[in-house]
Structure formats: C-alpha cells, structure tokens
Design a protein around this motif. Structure first.
Motif, short mmCIF file in Angstrom:
data_model
loop_
_atom_site.label_atom_id
_atom_site.label_comp_id
_atom_site.label_asym_id
_atom_site.label_seq_id
_atom_site.Cartn_x
_atom_site.Cartn_y
_atom_site.Cartn_z
N MET A 192 0.83 -1.21 0.00
CA MET A 192 0.00 0.00 0.00
C MET A 192 0.86 1.26 0.00
SD MET A 192 -2.83 -1.26 2.82
CE MET A 192 -3.67 0.33 2.85
N LYS A 193 1.92 1.24 0.80
CA LYS A 193 2.83 2.39 0.82
C LYS A 193 3.43 2.64 -0.56
CE LYS A 193 4.47 2.00 5.63
NZ LYS A 193 5.67 1.70 6.46
N ALA A 194 3.88 1.54 -1.20
CA ALA A 194 4.54 1.69 -2.49
C ALA A 194 3.61 2.31 -3.53
CB ALA A 194 5.03 0.32 -2.97
N VAL A 195 2.34 1.97 -3.49
CA VAL A 195 1.39 2.49 -4.47
C VAL A 195 0.89 3.88 -4.10
CG1 VAL A 195 -0.96 2.18 -5.36
CG2 VAL A 195 0.64 0.26 -5.36
N CYS A 196 0.54 4.05 -2.82
CA CYS A 196 -0.11 5.29 -2.40
C CYS A 196 0.88 6.45 -2.23
CB CYS A 196 -0.87 5.08 -1.10
SG CYS A 196 -2.21 3.88 -1.24
N LEU A 197 2.09 6.14 -1.78
CA LEU A 197 3.04 7.21 -1.48
C LEU A 197 4.04 7.46 -2.61
CD1 LEU A 197 3.81 6.39 2.26
CD2 LEU A 197 2.07 7.93 1.32
N ASP A 198 4.44 6.38 -3.30
CA ASP A 198 5.51 6.52 -4.27
C ASP A 198 5.12 6.09 -5.69
OD1 ASP A 198 7.23 7.25 -2.13
OD2 ASP A 198 7.48 5.12 -1.65
N GLY A 199 4.00 5.41 -5.83
CA GLY A 199 3.74 4.77 -7.11
C GLY A 199 2.66 5.44 -7.95
N ALA A 200 2.01 4.62 -8.82
CA ALA A 200 1.08 5.13 -9.82
C ALA A 200 -0.32 5.36 -9.28
CB ALA A 200 1.02 4.15 -10.98
N GLY A 201 -0.56 5.00 -8.03
CA GLY A 201 -1.89 5.19 -7.47
C GLY A 201 -2.84 4.04 -7.75
N HIS A 202 -2.35 2.96 -8.33
CA HIS A 202 -3.16 1.74 -8.51
C HIS A 202 -2.24 0.54 -8.43
CE1 HIS A 202 -1.65 1.02 -12.56
NE2 HIS A 202 -1.84 2.32 -12.82
N TYR A 203 -2.86 -0.64 -8.29
CA TYR A 203 -2.11 -1.88 -8.05
C TYR A 203 -2.04 -2.78 -9.29
CZ TYR A 203 -2.87 -0.60 -3.15
OH TYR A 203 -2.90 0.06 -1.93
N LEU A 204 -2.56 -2.31 -10.41
CA LEU A 204 -2.72 -3.18 -11.57
C LEU A 204 -1.40 -3.78 -12.05
CD1 LEU A 204 -5.39 -1.16 -13.54
CD2 LEU A 204 -5.65 -3.46 -12.60
N GLY A 205 -0.34 -3.01 -12.06
CA GLY A 205 0.93 -3.53 -12.58
C GLY A 205 1.95 -3.83 -11.51
N SER A 206 1.53 -3.82 -10.26
CA SER A 206 2.50 -4.01 -9.18
C SER A 206 3.03 -5.44 -9.16
CB SER A 206 1.89 -3.67 -7.82
OG SER A 206 0.95 -4.66 -7.45
N ASP A 207 4.22 -5.62 -8.62
CA ASP A 207 4.80 -6.96 -8.53
C ASP A 207 3.90 -7.89 -7.73
OD1 ASP A 207 6.96 -6.12 -9.99
OD2 ASP A 207 8.26 -5.77 -8.24
N GLN A 208 3.33 -7.39 -6.65
CA GLN A 208 2.48 -8.24 -5.81
C GLN A 208 1.26 -8.73 -6.59
OE1 GLN A 208 0.02 -6.53 -2.56
NE2 GLN A 208 1.23 -7.85 -1.21
N THR A 209 0.64 -7.83 -7.35
CA THR A 209 -0.52 -8.23 -8.16
C THR A 209 -0.15 -9.29 -9.17
OG1 THR A 209 -1.54 -6.04 -7.91
CG2 THR A 209 -2.28 -7.38 -9.76
N LEU A 210 0.96 -9.09 -9.87
CA LEU A 210 1.38 -10.06 -10.88
C LEU A 210 1.74 -11.40 -10.26
CD1 LEU A 210 3.54 -7.74 -13.17
CD2 LEU A 210 1.24 -8.63 -13.61
N GLN A 211 2.30 -11.38 -9.06
CA GLN A 211 2.67 -12.63 -8.39
C GLN A 211 1.45 -13.43 -7.95
OE1 GLN A 211 5.19 -11.33 -5.20
NE2 GLN A 211 6.86 -10.72 -6.56
N LEU A 212 0.37 -12.73 -7.58
CA LEU A 212 -0.79 -13.40 -7.00
C LEU A 212 -1.91 -13.67 -7.99
CD1 LEU A 212 -1.14 -11.53 -3.57
CD2 LEU A 212 -0.10 -13.76 -4.02
N MET A 213 -1.83 -13.09 -9.19
CA MET A 213 -2.99 -13.15 -10.07
C MET A 213 -3.33 -14.57 -10.50
SD MET A 213 -1.71 -11.70 -13.75
CE MET A 213 -3.29 -12.16 -14.43
N GLN A 214 -2.34 -15.45 -10.54
CA GLN A 214 -2.63 -16.83 -10.90
C GLN A 214 -2.78 -17.74 -9.69
OE1 GLN A 214 0.47 -17.77 -13.99
NE2 GLN A 214 -1.28 -18.80 -14.91
N THR A 215 -2.08 -17.43 -8.63
CA THR A 215 -2.06 -18.34 -7.49
C THR A 215 -3.18 -18.07 -6.48
OG1 THR A 215 -0.48 -16.93 -6.33
CG2 THR A 215 0.42 -18.71 -7.68
#
Length: 512
Positions: free
Chosen positions: A429-452
């Motif tokens: 949440m910190k990475a997206v809200c404070l430093d990132g694009a404001g969404h989680y669509l392309g985040s590493d965590q999202t990509l890691q979990l999208m299949q599992t």
C-alpha cells in the motif's frame, strides 16, 4: 495528457497479466485443486450435533431396521445386533461404538492414474458426478431423449478433461442396453474407457458382481493389480428408507467387499416422503441408517473402505415432488457433512442438483448455492455436483461443461482467505499510495498473486457491454456447446488398444 499516461500504464499492466496467465502453473501453485480442506461453515452447533447423534442411536436401539438378507442377519447378529420377533435388527449403543472404532478412516479412492487419487481425510473436498438419469438434455431442440451408453462414455470423456470435476460416478442409465447384465458391464466399461479418474458404479443384480469383476480385472491388468489400487467404488443403496435394508443391494455389497471394492453406504430418503419432514430428523434417520451400514460392513470386514453416505433429499411439500436444488437441500447436505466429521468418517452426500429442465439461471443458482454449502462444510465427496437436471431425471453434457466453471468458483470459496504476515503487510500500500502510480494493476504483488490466488472462468463472460457487442454478443450456452464439441473431438479412449479390442471381442459394447 494524464489520461493518456494512465491508459498506457493500464494497457502495459494488462499485457503483463495476460502473459503471466499464459504460463502453466505447477499443481501445488494452482489457486484451487482437488482435496482442498473446507469445514469453515457449520450449520449445526456442537450441542445440535450431539442431539442428532443420540437420536440416531435411540432409533437404532428402539426401531432398528427390517428386511436384512439372511447373510446380513448372520453377520450382524454375530457382532451383537439383536433380531426381534418382528424381524427387525436392533443395534445396541455399545455395538455401534465398537464398529465405529473399527471403521476405516483417512481412506484413498484411487484413480487409474495416481494423479487423480482422492484422499478422503478430514475436511478435504472433492466434487464429481453421480445419479441414474434416464434422459439426456438435447440443447439443439430443448427436448429430453433416452440416455445411451454413448452418452455415458461422452460424459466420462468430458469429465476427464475438466479440472474441477474430480471423479466420475455413473451419471445416467444406458437405456439402449436392454439386458441388465450387459447394461452393468457397459456402464463399467464406458466409465473406464472415458476417464482414468476414480469411477463409481452400481450393480442392478447381485449376480452381476462376479462378471463385473471379471471385466474390471482385465482393465486393471489382473486381480492383484486391482486389489492393490481399486479404482472403482460401488454406490450401494443398501437401505430403502425408512429404516429397511434393501436385500439385493446388501447381497451385492457383500460381494463387492469380498472383491476388494470400496463401497458408498448410501441412504437416500426424501424428507416429507420416505424421510421425516423436519430437516434435523431427516438427518437423524439418514445417520441411523448409515450407522447400521457401518455395523454391517465392519462386522463382515473390519476396516474395509466405506463412505458414510448420508444422502437425504427434499420434497416440495406442496406436491411431494423432489426438490434437489432447494435451500433445504443445501442445509441437509451441510448438516450431514458435520455428522461425518463428528464420527471422523469419510463422507459423501449430494449437491449441485437442479430442478430446472435446462442449464438456465435457475440451474445456475441451484447448483451454485448447494455446491457452495457442501464445499464450505468440508464434505469429502460431493456427488451429483454437475450436469443433473429435472430433479435427477435428466443429464446435460453442456451443463457438465458449465459446471466446471461453477466448481472452480466454489473451490475458491472453499480455499478461503489467506491471512498471513505477507498478505496483511501495508508495504504494498505504501509503495502504491506514497511513491507509485496510485493503482495496483501492474505491481509486482498483483502479478505474483494473479494466478495463485485468483481463479478465472473458462466460459463465464466478464466483458464490458461494449466489448461484448464488439465480440458479436457471445452467448454462454453456445460457448458450452463449442467446448463440449472440442473436448469430444480430441478425447480418445483411456483403455489400451489391445485390451479394448479383446474386451470388444468378448463383450457386446454399445458405444464407439
């Protein structure tokens, strides 16, 4: 400009997600799989479970069961059952407790391919087919016709290619096979020819068990190979509710036990008709009847693999007709699962039945609700979970295909929510809200979990209305028909060519 940047970011994220989804996952990394533990749902309190248990013991001591075959009377009275002057066998509490102590637990139902083995322990959940439908649903004409051996073979082949249907129990009657022995043999062979998953069958006559085993041994590669890994179980309606043994079925069960075949002790009363109308008392009767089966099996062969098949159905009390897709049915099945866990026995019951005649919205809600409750309750074997319509009178191949999507979503519910240190860390949440694009669509965590952690429907449509129109308005049933045809065009036989030729030379086989 900002809108353009956001669209590019979303597009890139989507491309990455699509690429990741195309990569196959190892079995242990898939979001759902056979045998995932359920049991989070409890429709009965601990006190209510005990009340049902004691009522079932009272029924066995005071009412007992009638019409046991002579062989069964001898087996059970030697163990301590009491034969009354009224011809009813009654079961003292101590006898039931002794037989429960001997009963098999943590059993495995084998597939011909070991990757399909079903481990029935704890609250592990498995979904599959079952039933004895006499019709097949023809979606080309929206009519019902007699089911055939070819239909049964096709259903087995489709099941073999569905990830979320874990076993194949005979789902329909081969009505084109008029001789009963030939029908039993064709049922076995159609199921085994279509899939290497675990198969369930039934015998219409106890004299058919021996010829059935002759065929089974040939499929297995000999009796020793069969006994080492028995890949077929016998679905046995050993009782005729209320509280009567079914003589011929009991005799068939005895022969199956001697032949090393696991048995499903199936009590299928219908609440308001052959079982009491109160949901709780319907469970009491089913538990009592199945406990009598536990005594029967373990007095004959202690520790023989047997599934505690409390399988009560529901009546629409306005008409007396069966109502397999009802909320009451879902509660009955979930309550029975709790009783299985109370005894620590491998258990099975019915869910997924639709009273609708076609795979429509009614069928969807009936299959979804009953299967979700069964899975969340931790039912080991969920029978009749896909394909069944018209309150078990009809089977639909397209509904079997659609049911694979339903069961995928159900198993995702069974899996539940993974609450761990990683999954609740706010660093993402910190990475997206404070430093990132404001969404989680392309985040590493999202990509890691999208299949599992997420599962996606094969046929279910998640397009926007605009995308749907641009895709020429695809309809769900059309997609189901296409997938069915694709599977059947590619699916072969699961029997060695030489074995198949030899069996076809010696038996009259009714399917191609």
């Amino acid at each position: 400009m900002s809108d353009t940047i956001q669209l590019k970011s979303r597009s890139g994220g989507r491309a990455a997600r699509v690429a990741l989804r195309s990569a196959p996952l190892a079995e242990d990394k898939r979001p759902v799989r056979a045998g995932m533990p359920g049991g989070r749902l409890k429709v009965l309190t601990d006190a209510e479970v005990l009340r049902i248990h004691h009522a079932a013991l009272d029924a066995l001591e005071q009412i007992g069961l009638s019409q046991a075959p002579q062989s069964g009377i001898e087996i059970m009275t030697r163990a301590g059952a009491i034969l009354g002057d009224d011809g009813r066998l009654r079961f003292p509490r101590a006898l039931v407790e002794d037989m429960l102590a001997k009963a098999a637990r943590d059993i495995t139902l084998f597939g011909r391919d070991p990757k399909y083995d079903l481990h029935l322990s704890g609250t592990n959940v498995h979904f599959g087919t079952a039933g004895a439908a006499v019709h097949i649903v023809d979606l080309a004409t929206n009519t019902y016709r007699d089911s055939t051996a070819q239909d049964l073979f096709d259903a087995a082949r489709i099941t073999h290619n569905l990830e979320n249907v874990h076993f194949f129990q005979r789902a329909m009657v081969c009505r084109d096979v008029l001789d009963n022995l030939e029908m039993d043999l064709n049922t076995i062979y159609a199921c085994c020819s279509g899939t290497t998953k675990h198969v369930g069958t039934s015998f219409s006559d106890p004299s058919h068990v021996a010829p059935g085993f002759d065929m089974i041994h040939r499929i297995a590669g000999g009796e020793a190979a069969w006994r080492a890994r028995p890949f077929i179980s016998n679905s046995n309606c050993f009782v005729v509710p209320p509280m009567k043994f079914a003589e011929e079925s009991c005799m068939a069960m005895e022969s199956c036990i001697r032949g090393g075949m696991p048995v499903l002790l199936l009590s299928a009363g219908q609440a308001g008709a052959t079982a009491p109308a109160p949901i709780a008392l319907a469970i009491v009767q089913a538990v009592a009847e199945c406990l009598a089966g536990v005594v029967y099996v373990n007095a004959m062969a202690p520790g023989h693999p047997a599934i505690f098949g409390t399988w009560p159905f529901v009546s629409d009390l306005r008409t007396g007709a069966m109502s397999g897709g009802s909320a009451e049915q879902a509660l009955l099945t979930a309550g029975c699962a709790q009783m299985h866990h109370f005894y620590g026995l491998p258990g099975g019951a019915a869910a997924g039945i639709s009273d609708s005649k076609l795979p429509d919205m009614q069928a969807g809600w009936e299959q979804g609700i009953t299967n979700v409750l069964a899975g969340l309750s931790g039912l080991n074997m969920v029978y009749e979970a896909v394909g069944m319509h018209a309150s078990l009178l009809g089977f639909c191949l397209e509904s079997l295909v659609l049911g694979d999507d339903i069961l995928g979503q159900v198993m995702r519910c069974v899996r539940g929510i993974d609450v761990t240190e990683d999954s609740t860390s706010i660093e993402a949440m910190k990475a997206v809200c404070l430093d990132g694009a404001g969404h989680y669509l392309g985040s590493d965590q999202t990509l890691q979990l999208m299949q599992t952690e997420y599962i996606y429907p094969v046929l279910g449509n998640r397009m926007s209305p605009k995308e749907w129109v641009e895709a020429d308005r695809p309809m769900l049933l059309d997609k189901a028909i296409a997938r069915k045809n694709t599977i059947l065009a590619k699916a072969g036989r699961q029997i060695d060519v030489d074995v198949d030729a030899a069996i076809r030379a010696d038996y009259r086989i009714y399917f191609e």
